[in-house]
Design a protein around this motif. Structure first.
Motif, PDB file in Angstrom:
ATOM      1  N   LEU A 188      -3.680 -14.643  16.645  1.00  0.00           N
ATOM      2  CA  LEU A 188      -4.514 -13.741  17.106  1.00  0.00           C
ATOM      3  C   LEU A 188      -6.023 -13.950  15.941  1.00  0.00           C
ATOM      4  N   GLY A 189      -7.072 -13.955  16.626  1.00  0.00           N
ATOM      5  CA  GLY A 189      -8.587 -13.239  15.279  1.00  0.00           C
ATOM      6  C   GLY A 189      -8.586 -14.414  14.326  1.00  0.00           C
TER       7      GLY A 189
ATOM      8  N   LEU B 293      -7.300  -9.171   6.092  1.00  0.00           N
ATOM      9  CA  LEU B 293      -7.453  -7.996   6.339  1.00  0.00           C
ATOM     10  C   LEU B 293      -7.518  -7.169   7.504  1.00  0.00           C
ATOM     11  N   LEU B 294      -7.611  -8.077   8.402  1.00  0.00           N
ATOM     12  CA  LEU B 294      -7.009  -7.109  10.151  1.00  0.00           C
ATOM     13  C   LEU B 294      -5.409  -7.358  10.158  1.00  0.00           C
ATOM     14  N   LEU B 295      -4.428  -7.693   9.554  1.00  0.00           N
ATOM     15  CA  LEU B 295      -3.365  -7.480   9.463  1.00  0.00           C
ATOM     16  C   LEU B 295      -3.233  -5.823   8.155  1.00  0.00           C
ATOM     17  N   GLY B 296      -4.199  -5.550   7.800  1.00  0.00           N
ATOM     18  CA  GLY B 296      -4.261  -4.540   6.936  1.00  0.00           C
ATOM     19  C   GLY B 296      -3.936  -3.954   5.328  1.00  0.00           C
ATOM     20  N   MET B 297      -3.530  -5.801   4.789  1.00  0.00           N
ATOM     21  CA  MET B 297      -3.939  -6.058   3.776  1.00  0.00           C
ATOM     22  C   MET B 297      -5.872  -5.726   3.292  1.00  0.00           C
ATOM     23  N   LYS B 298      -5.711  -5.564   1.454  1.00  0.00           N
ATOM     24  CA  LYS B 298      -6.570  -5.085   1.280  1.00  0.00           C
ATOM     25  C   LYS B 298      -7.079  -6.196   0.495  1.00  0.00           C
ATOM     26  N   ARG B 299      -8.842  -6.605   0.079  1.00  0.00           N
ATOM     27  CA  ARG B 299      -9.211  -8.201   0.049  1.00  0.00           C
ATOM     28  C   ARG B 299      -8.582  -8.333  -0.871  1.00  0.00           C
TER      29      ARG B 299
ATOM     30  N   LYS C 166      -3.399 -13.597  -2.814  1.00  0.00           N
ATOM     31  CA  LYS C 166      -2.097 -14.953  -2.207  1.00  0.00           C
ATOM     32  C   LYS C 166      -2.929 -15.626  -1.499  1.00  0.00           C
TER      33      LYS C 166
ATOM     34  N   PHE D 185     -17.068  -6.251   5.028  1.00  0.00           N
ATOM     35  CA  PHE D 185     -16.611  -8.297   4.940  1.00  0.00           C
ATOM     36  C   PHE D 185     -17.078  -8.502   6.058  1.00  0.00           C
ATOM     37  N   LEU D 186     -16.348  -8.100   7.332  1.00  0.00           N
ATOM     38  CA  LEU D 186     -15.543  -8.783   8.772  1.00  0.00           C
ATOM     39  C   LEU D 186     -17.425  -8.545   9.143  1.00  0.00           C
TER      40      LEU D 186
ATOM     41  N   GLU E   6     -11.730 -18.165   5.313  1.00  0.00           N
ATOM     42  CA  GLU E   6     -12.453 -17.829   4.945  1.00  0.00           C
ATOM     43  C   GLU E   6     -11.533 -16.955   6.619  1.00  0.00           C
TER      44      GLU E   6
ATOM     45  N   ASP F 192     -14.304  -1.717   2.876  1.00  0.00           N
ATOM     46  CA  ASP F 192     -14.369  -3.343   2.496  1.00  0.00           C
ATOM     47  C   ASP F 192     -13.648  -4.214   3.749  1.00  0.00           C
ATOM     48  N   ARG F 193     -13.481  -3.391   4.754  1.00  0.00           N
ATOM     49  CA  ARG F 193     -13.247  -4.152   5.372  1.00  0.00           C
ATOM     50  C   ARG F 193     -14.230  -4.217   6.830  1.00  0.00           C
TER      51      ARG F 193
ATOM     52  N   GLN G 151     -19.255 -11.278   7.502  1.00  0.00           N
ATOM     53  CA  GLN G 151     -18.556 -12.074   8.520  1.00  0.00           C
ATOM     54  C   GLN G 151     -18.484 -12.961   9.685  1.00  0.00           C
TER      55      GLN G 151
ATOM     56  N   ARG H 178       0.653  -0.845   0.368  1.00  0.00           N
ATOM     57  CA  ARG H 178       0.630  -0.071  -0.191  1.00  0.00           C
ATOM     58  C   ARG H 178       0.928   1.059  -0.086  1.00  0.00           C
TER      59      ARG H 178
ATOM     60  N   MET I 266      -8.923 -14.645   5.178  1.00  0.00           N
ATOM     61  CA  MET I 266      -9.474 -13.392   4.528  1.00  0.00           C
ATOM     62  C   MET I 266      -9.449 -12.253   5.802  1.00  0.00           C
ATOM     63  N   ILE I 267     -10.069 -13.255   6.496  1.00  0.00           N
ATOM     64  CA  ILE I 267      -9.661 -12.088   7.479  1.00  0.00           C
ATOM     65  C   ILE I 267      -9.127 -11.796   8.785  1.00  0.00           C
TER      66      ILE I 267
ATOM     67  N   MET J 111      -2.268  -5.639  17.989  1.00  0.00           N
ATOM     68  CA  MET J 111      -2.162  -5.268  16.972  1.00  0.00           C
ATOM     69  C   MET J 111      -2.643  -3.457  17.072  1.00  0.00           C
TER      70      MET J 111
ATOM     71  N   LEU K 150      -8.479  -8.897  22.499  1.00  0.00           N
ATOM     72  CA  LEU K 150      -8.018  -9.323  21.993  1.00  0.00           C
ATOM     73  C   LEU K 150      -6.771  -9.070  20.705  1.00  0.00           C
ATOM     74  N   TYR K 151      -7.873  -7.979  19.944  1.00  0.00           N
ATOM     75  CA  TYR K 151      -7.077  -7.053  18.698  1.00  0.00           C
ATOM     76  C   TYR K 151      -6.055  -5.945  18.930  1.00  0.00           C
TER      77      TYR K 151
END
Lengths: 267, 256
Positions: free
Chosen positions: B106-107, B123-129, B135, A28-29, B116, A24-25, A32, A3, B119-120, A109, A104-105
């Protein structure tokens, strides 16, 4: 692929914009969350819809006898009001524990706290979407068509949403520090359900009563319910909700700026 | 676009507030206020001075090992670098994309499937969808979990879960990598493959900050080291010297 660089200066001012842009994040979450929560049940989130429908029909028929009200007036009023209430109360109710549930999150992080908010709000919206089936059922059964006034639900709902977002931010920040806020909120919401005109008509109150006038929850419900029933919300609701929005937005901004950096220590 | 990655810390201090149970109650507070502090008065929040006056400057190619006893402040420093904790005083300036592997498990959503969860976590680690989708195949192949990836993670063995988490984290592209102990899969048959992937992952990063209790890990992965004691830097420089200072302190610390 990487990015366009992140300068990880901690900057609360940009949190809101960054959170909105990360749609999008959180969308989606949120999907989910709903998907996994109801994975093992056949009708999924429609369980909530079903139990809500049963609640509305039962309460509607009993109260129409109690209040000697016409069921074709009370039931649509009650059902739509209750759908709106469930969304509002559900969103507010989970806010005080929001960061604690996500500890936790937050502890492990760098996470934009407002993304957690939007994820929760989006979850509520998805459930609301399912519950709109009740509104549809009421329309069909009682042959109601809201007409042009129905469009007023859009600005009304947006106003409610903004209110929920800012009250939610304030509640969540205070809730991390003071753990009993969750119980206090639950308590207030429970009382709120009875003093908000949901299963009784506001016209039953004496003229100039403060019960509805000073109750922001009543304004929120009215802003959503009235257009869906085909009439304009009370002017007092627009004014009340706007005033609440200003007050809560300022409170949320002040609290978030001052304390969002402490939340990782508090959770 | 590639900007130069760097870490610049000047006079960083961090006080960790200890919020006790009495402080957590709003009712206690209100009761205290209403009774003039008669019933409840616990206004002070004590703090631990977790980090004191730390200065550090890292540029590309630096692989620094953090050493020190438990509670010396290694993890806290990593969390400050990760942007989790905000410093009480001092300046932290970081250029570049940070990936931290502080807690790789984590997570994990037990009800969600392996795919899934990739993906989760991504996303939480900061990647885009789109980035995670690109990957996804590679991550899935590495885990060797096959059809299990379509099943909920709650039925996985702990080894399988770790594999999934490890594969996802190490698929990230980072400029700055923060690690609390070296990560692995603990699976003998898988070890070699995992080690290769880990070193590729680490080589992609321009700066590494690694906290570890193991001398051999520090010697193997780092070209610099920093010794922390009671939240202060007591030695900083090349790995041998710092490890020497860690094991044979010339000045005996007799603080209680």
């Amino acid at each position: 692929m990487t990015r366009s660089s992140d300068t990880q200066q901690i900057d609360q001012q940009n949190d809101l914009l960054a959170a909105l842009l990360a749609y999008d994040r959180w969308s989606f979450l949120a999907w989910q969350d709903i998907k996994t929560k109801y994975r093992r049940s056949k009708i999924g989130p429609f369980w909530i819809t079903l139990s809500m429908a049963i609640f509305c029909v039962t309460l509607g028929s009993v109260y129409s006898q109690l209040f000697k009200a016409d069921i074709s007036e009370l039931l649509p009023f009650l059902s739509i009001g209750f759908v709106a209430w469930s969304f509002i109360a559900g969103s507010l109710g989970e806010m005080p524990n929001l960061f604690i549930d996500n500890a936790l999150y937050i502890k492990e992080m760098r996470i934009n706290l407002l993304i957690i908010h939007l994820r929760a709000l989006a979850r509520g919206l998805i459930i609301l979407g399912h519950n709109l089936l009740i509104v549809l059922g009421v329309y069909v059964y009682f042959s109601i068509w809201p007409g042009w006034f129905g469009l007023l639900v859009l600005p009304g709902f947006i106003l409610v949403l903004l209110n929920l977002a800012s009250i939610g931010i304030a509640l969540s920040v205070i809730g991390v520090r003071f753990r009993d806020l969750s119980q206090i909120t639950q308590n207030l919401l429970q009382v709120g359900f009875f003093i908000t005109p949901i299963f009784w008509f506001p016209r039953l109150l004496p003229e100039g009563s403060w019960v509805v006038a000073l109750n922001p929850l009543a304004h929120f419900v009215d802003l959503v319910r009235s257009p869906l029933l085909g009439h304009s919300p009370q002017l007092a609701s627009w004014v009340g909700a706007t005033v609440t929005l200003f007050a809560s937005a300022i409170l949320a901004a002040v609290l978030y700026r001052a304390k969002s950096g402490r939340i990782a220590f508090w959770v | 676009m590639s900007r130069v990655s760097s870490i610049e810390i000047r006079n960083l201090s961090l006080d960790y507030p200890l919020v006790g149970t009495a402080n957590l109650s709003l009712k206690t507070r209100l009761l205290g206020a209403a009774t003039g502090g008669l019933i409840a008065s616990n206004k002070t929040v004590s703090v631990v001075k977790a980090l004191q006056d730390i200065s550090l400057s890292l540029c590309e190619g630096d692989r620094i090992g953090l050493v020190g006893h438990n509670g010396a402040g290694k993890s806290t420093l990593l969390k400050v670098l990760a942007g989790i904790y905000q410093p009480t005083a001092g300046l932290v300036r970081i250029q570049g994309r940070i990936v931290s592997t502080l807690n790789i498990s984590l997570g994990m959503e037990p009800e969600a499937t392996g795919l899934e969860n990739i993906m989760i976590r991504g996303l939480l680690l900061g990647m885009k969808r789109t980035e995670v989708s690109q990957k996804l195949d590679e991550i899935a192949a590495f885990t060797e979990l096959g059809d299990y990836l379509n099943l909920p993670v709650r039925i996985y063995s702990s080894g399988m879960t770790t594999r999934l988490a490890f594969a996802t984290v190490t698929a990230m592209d980072s400029d700055i990598l923060l690690m609390d102990e070296i990560i692995g899969t603990g699976d003998a048959a898988f070890m070699e493959k995992a080690e290769k992937r880990l070193s590729e992952f680490m080589n992609r990063s321009k700066i590494i900050v690694l906290a570890s209790h193991s001398d051999s890990v520090i010697k193997r992965f780092c070209n610099k080291a920093l010794l922390l004691e009671h939240g202060r830097v007591t030695a900083h420089g090349n790995v041998e010297d710092v490890l020497g200072a860690y094991h044979n302190p010339t000045v005996e610390l007799v603080s209680g």
